[in-house]
Enzyme design. Sequence first.
Site, mmCIF file in Angstrom:
data_model
loop_
_atom_site.group_PDB
_atom_site.id
_atom_site.type_symbol
_atom_site.label_atom_id
_atom_site.label_comp_id
_atom_site.label_asym_id
_atom_site.label_seq_id
_atom_site.Cartn_x
_atom_site.Cartn_y
_atom_site.Cartn_z
ATOM 1 N N LYS A 111 1.034 -1.325 -0.049
ATOM 2 C CA LYS A 111 -0.053 0.012 -0.056
ATOM 3 C C LYS A 111 1.049 1.322 -0.124
ATOM 4 C CE LYS A 111 -0.576 0.099 5.109
ATOM 5 N NZ LYS A 111 -1.435 -0.132 5.945
ATOM 6 N N VAL A 136 9.248 -0.617 5.807
ATOM 7 C CA VAL A 136 10.125 0.152 6.859
ATOM 8 C C VAL A 136 11.519 0.033 6.506
ATOM 9 C CG1 VAL A 136 10.602 0.182 9.262
ATOM 10 C CG2 VAL A 136 8.141 -0.243 8.317
ATOM 11 N N LYS A 190 20.917 4.288 9.227
ATOM 12 C CA LYS A 190 22.182 4.057 9.016
ATOM 13 C C LYS A 190 22.932 5.247 8.289
ATOM 14 C CE LYS A 190 21.190 1.574 11.234
ATOM 15 N NZ LYS A 190 19.922 0.775 11.860
ATOM 16 N N GLY A 214 12.563 5.491 25.828
ATOM 17 C CA GLY A 214 12.917 4.167 25.354
ATOM 18 C C GLY A 214 14.472 3.991 24.901
ATOM 19 N N GLY A 215 15.070 3.164 25.518
ATOM 20 C CA GLY A 215 16.664 3.090 25.616
ATOM 21 C C GLY A 215 17.082 1.625 24.733
ATOM 22 N N GLU A 269 14.705 5.314 30.362
ATOM 23 C CA GLU A 269 14.745 4.397 29.900
ATOM 24 C C GLU A 269 14.195 3.301 31.362
ATOM 25 O OE1 GLU A 269 15.034 1.702 27.674
ATOM 26 O OE2 GLU A 269 14.573 0.094 29.628
ATOM 27 N N ASP A 301 8.100 -9.082 10.757
ATOM 28 C CA ASP A 301 7.974 -8.479 11.701
ATOM 29 C C ASP A 301 6.396 -8.829 12.448
ATOM 30 O OD1 ASP A 301 10.115 -7.011 11.841
ATOM 31 O OD2 ASP A 301 9.362 -4.910 11.767
ATOM 32 N N HIS A 324 46.781 -9.708 7.588
ATOM 33 C CA HIS A 324 47.253 -8.575 8.590
ATOM 34 C C HIS A 324 47.738 -7.361 7.985
ATOM 35 C CE1 HIS A 324 49.317 -6.952 12.144
ATOM 36 N NE2 HIS A 324 50.509 -6.786 11.231
HETATM 37 C C1 LIG Z 1 14.310 3.561 12.907
HETATM 38 C C2 LIG Z 1 14.314 1.860 12.555
HETATM 39 C C3 LIG Z 1 15.699 1.227 12.166
HETATM 40 C C4 LIG Z 1 15.679 -0.074 11.777
HETATM 41 N N1 LIG Z 1 17.108 -0.251 11.926
HETATM 42 C C5 LIG Z 1 17.237 -1.838 11.694
HETATM 43 C C6 LIG Z 1 18.714 -2.283 11.150
HETATM 44 O O1 LIG Z 1 19.497 -1.684 11.333
HETATM 45 N N2 LIG Z 1 18.515 -3.692 11.098
HETATM 46 C C7 LIG Z 1 17.667 -4.553 10.918
HETATM 47 O O2 LIG Z 1 17.793 -5.696 10.723
HETATM 48 N N3 LIG Z 1 16.408 -4.060 11.207
HETATM 49 C C8 LIG Z 1 16.145 -2.524 11.436
HETATM 50 N N4 LIG Z 1 14.817 -2.272 11.695
HETATM 51 C C9 LIG Z 1 13.679 -3.052 11.558
HETATM 52 C C10 LIG Z 1 13.456 -3.418 10.173
HETATM 53 O O3 LIG Z 1 13.017 -2.425 9.498
HETATM 54 C C11 LIG Z 1 11.945 -4.431 10.098
HETATM 55 O O4 LIG Z 1 12.435 -5.616 10.871
HETATM 56 C C12 LIG Z 1 11.772 -4.728 8.618
HETATM 57 O O5 LIG Z 1 11.432 -3.903 7.951
HETATM 58 C C13 LIG Z 1 10.634 -5.735 8.878
HETATM 59 O O6 LIG Z 1 10.415 -6.216 7.534
HETATM 60 P P1 LIG Z 1 8.885 -6.691 7.000
HETATM 61 O O7 LIG Z 1 9.006 -7.368 5.757
HETATM 62 O O8 LIG Z 1 8.419 -7.696 8.041
HETATM 63 O O9 LIG Z 1 7.837 -5.609 7.071
HETATM 64 P P2 LIG Z 1 8.025 -4.051 6.908
HETATM 65 O O10 LIG Z 1 9.442 -3.586 6.188
HETATM 66 O O11 LIG Z 1 7.163 -3.324 7.803
HETATM 67 O O12 LIG Z 1 7.155 -3.981 5.317
HETATM 68 C C14 LIG Z 1 5.838 -4.216 5.478
HETATM 69 C C15 LIG Z 1 5.246 -3.609 4.270
HETATM 70 O O13 LIG Z 1 3.801 -4.016 4.039
HETATM 71 C C16 LIG Z 1 2.954 -3.112 3.820
HETATM 72 N N5 LIG Z 1 1.651 -3.178 4.242
HETATM 73 C C17 LIG Z 1 1.142 -3.372 5.419
HETATM 74 N N6 LIG Z 1 0.032 -3.478 5.255
HETATM 75 C C18 LIG Z 1 -0.634 -3.981 3.950
HETATM 76 C C19 LIG Z 1 -1.837 -4.327 3.448
HETATM 77 N N7 LIG Z 1 -2.868 -4.518 3.818
HETATM 78 N N8 LIG Z 1 -1.722 -4.426 2.148
HETATM 79 C C20 LIG Z 1 -0.533 -3.852 1.485
HETATM 80 N N9 LIG Z 1 0.608 -3.642 2.075
HETATM 81 C C21 LIG Z 1 0.644 -3.669 3.210
HETATM 82 C C22 LIG Z 1 3.684 -1.676 4.211
HETATM 83 O O14 LIG Z 1 3.241 -0.660 3.566
HETATM 84 C C23 LIG Z 1 5.142 -1.935 4.248
HETATM 85 O O15 LIG Z 1 5.739 -1.484 2.858
HETATM 86 C C24 LIG Z 1 14.760 -0.833 11.962
HETATM 87 C C25 LIG Z 1 13.566 -0.448 12.147
HETATM 88 C C26 LIG Z 1 13.356 1.098 12.356
HETATM 89 C C27 LIG Z 1 11.839 1.880 12.753
#
Ligand SMILES: Cc1cc2nc3c(=O)[nH]c(=O)nc-3n(C[C@H](O)[C@H](O)[C@H](O)COP(=O)(O)OP(=O)(O)OC[C@H]3O[C@@H](n4cnc5c(N)ncnc54)[C@H](O)[C@@H]3O)c2cc1C
Length: 470
Positions: free
Chosen positions: A40, A46, A56, A183-184, A206, A314, A446
């Site tokens: 969507k 994310v 990063k 939140g830490g 925290e 997630d 090294h």
């Molecule tokens: C600030 C921040 C920093 C992070 N840094 C790291 C890091 O350094 N290393 C790391 O491993 N992880 C990091 N993460 C976590 C990581 O972003 C998530 O674990 C990862 O994005 C999860 O992937 P996903 O595919 O499960 O879901 P997401 O990346 O959340 O993607 C889900 C997608 O589903 C779509 N969606 C939701 N509902 C619907 C629907 N009904 N119909 C169609 N589309 C839909 C959304 O639009 C979204 O694009 C970070 C997160 C944040 C917030």
Amino acid sequence: MVVGEFSTEIDVLVIGAGPGGYVAAIRAAQLGKKVLIVDKAELGGVCLNRGCIPSKALISAAHRYEEMQHSDDMGFTAEGVKVDFQKVQSWKQGIVKKLTGGVGSLLKGNGVEIINGEALFVSPSEVRIYQGNEFNRYKFNHCIIATGSRPVELKAFPFGGRILSSTEALQLDEIPKSLVVIGGGYIGIELGQTFAKFGTKVTVIEGADQILPQFESEIVRWVQRKLKKDGVKVHTKAKALSATQTDSNVTVKFEVDGEEKEVTADYLLVTVGRVPNTDELGLDEIGLQKDERGYIKVDNQCRTNIENVYAIGDIVAGPALAHKASYEGKVAAEVIAGHASAVDYKCIPAIVFCDPEIASVGLSETEAKEKGYSVTTGKFNYAANGRALSLNANEGFVKLVADKDSGVVLGGQIVGPGAPDLIAEIGLSIEMGATLEDIALTIHAHPTLGEMVMEAAENALGQGVHTLTK
Ligand SMILES: Cc1cc2nc3c(=O)[nH]c(=O)nc-3n(C[C@H](O)[C@H](O)[C@H](O)COP(=O)(O)OP(=O)(O)OC[C@H]3O[C@@H](n4cnc5c(N)ncnc54)[C@H](O)[C@@H]3O)c2cc1C
């Protein structure tokens, strides 16, 4: 509203194009499946748009700024170093655009059909995909749900105005003078420390007795020390109570040791966790089982209680990390293609891109002991590594945890620059069932930071060359 009368038949439907969904879609397509992916919002989810990558990029910009200002011990005196934060932001957005564009090309290149729309289940084998008020119906043979997560919103601190989630914090177009972080955990510490390096006065609140509670205190101590140097004020065992906003600032009341305190800042960032996006998909209506916190229940092949529906990333139990989501995406796609794949979570690296960076994989010493292993450990300090010193990076250590009897490597923890990359060797060692001796016998170039992994293994074996005692 136009009701889609006909249903299009598809083989594999992937909902969500984050690191879970897009990897699953590509893998399924590689395995000969006809795949449709729907998101969507933007491709990349994310991680690429509001998480891993933009954070990063800002972190690396903040390091660059810090180094420019503070390299006196190497003989540099820089005066008048200025930061154009809007330029930093557009540089960061450029990276995001490049990567999300790359995801689009990879999906198309693998023959995956992409739809920008919102999916809603109407039956265990059919969704509606909404584009605005209009929708079309799709019947699928298999579906992989990968809808990800969103920030937890606390009742006392609703997002809006000067109360930010990580999403808004990553998009600020100017450096705040001050910032409070509730939140830490890793997101709060990464972002808080980044702004501190840009000159923001940061206060972290925290609840636990240390920041980054999932890491051992011998690691976190190094980060706490650096946070202090960066001017970050950390309150642990603290409870945030309320926030009041004006047009120009926000005042946060919190309690530490029974004493009420308050702090006023330009913004409040709330990073207290993430909730799974499983509430607006029509899952209850089709009888798909979730746990009490909204996570979808799956077996070790990522299959839900509905035979042909899978869930990854997630929205299922386990650490909310991009590489875990992608890993599960590959497993789900392979299971759909008839392979005997299953998840094995022995070895999911956990990284925090704080300063110094920290990384962990497999079991910590405490966890290994709790599991009944007779444990041996080996450590090597950055201060004794030539490459680290030449990089002016002499703080931190590499630690290996192994089974004392067999020498089999069980885990590793690293604190120090380069930790996120160095940890990969330890992860591979665990996956391969390698022993301390295997690592010690591997010739490491090294001078490199990687030598510290070899030397930690030698140290555990009592053969350390650049350390005197075990
Ligand atoms: C600030 C921040 C920093 C992070 N840094 C790291 C890091 O350094 N290393 C790391 O491993 N992880 C990091 N993460 C976590 C990581 O972003 C998530 O674990 C990862 O994005 C999860 O992937 P996903 O595919 O499960 O879901 P997401 O990346 O959340 O993607 C889900 C997608 O589903 C779509 N969606 C939701 N509902 C619907 C629907 N009904 N119909 C169609 N589309 C839909 C959304 O639009 C979204 O694009 C970070 C997160 C944040 C917030």
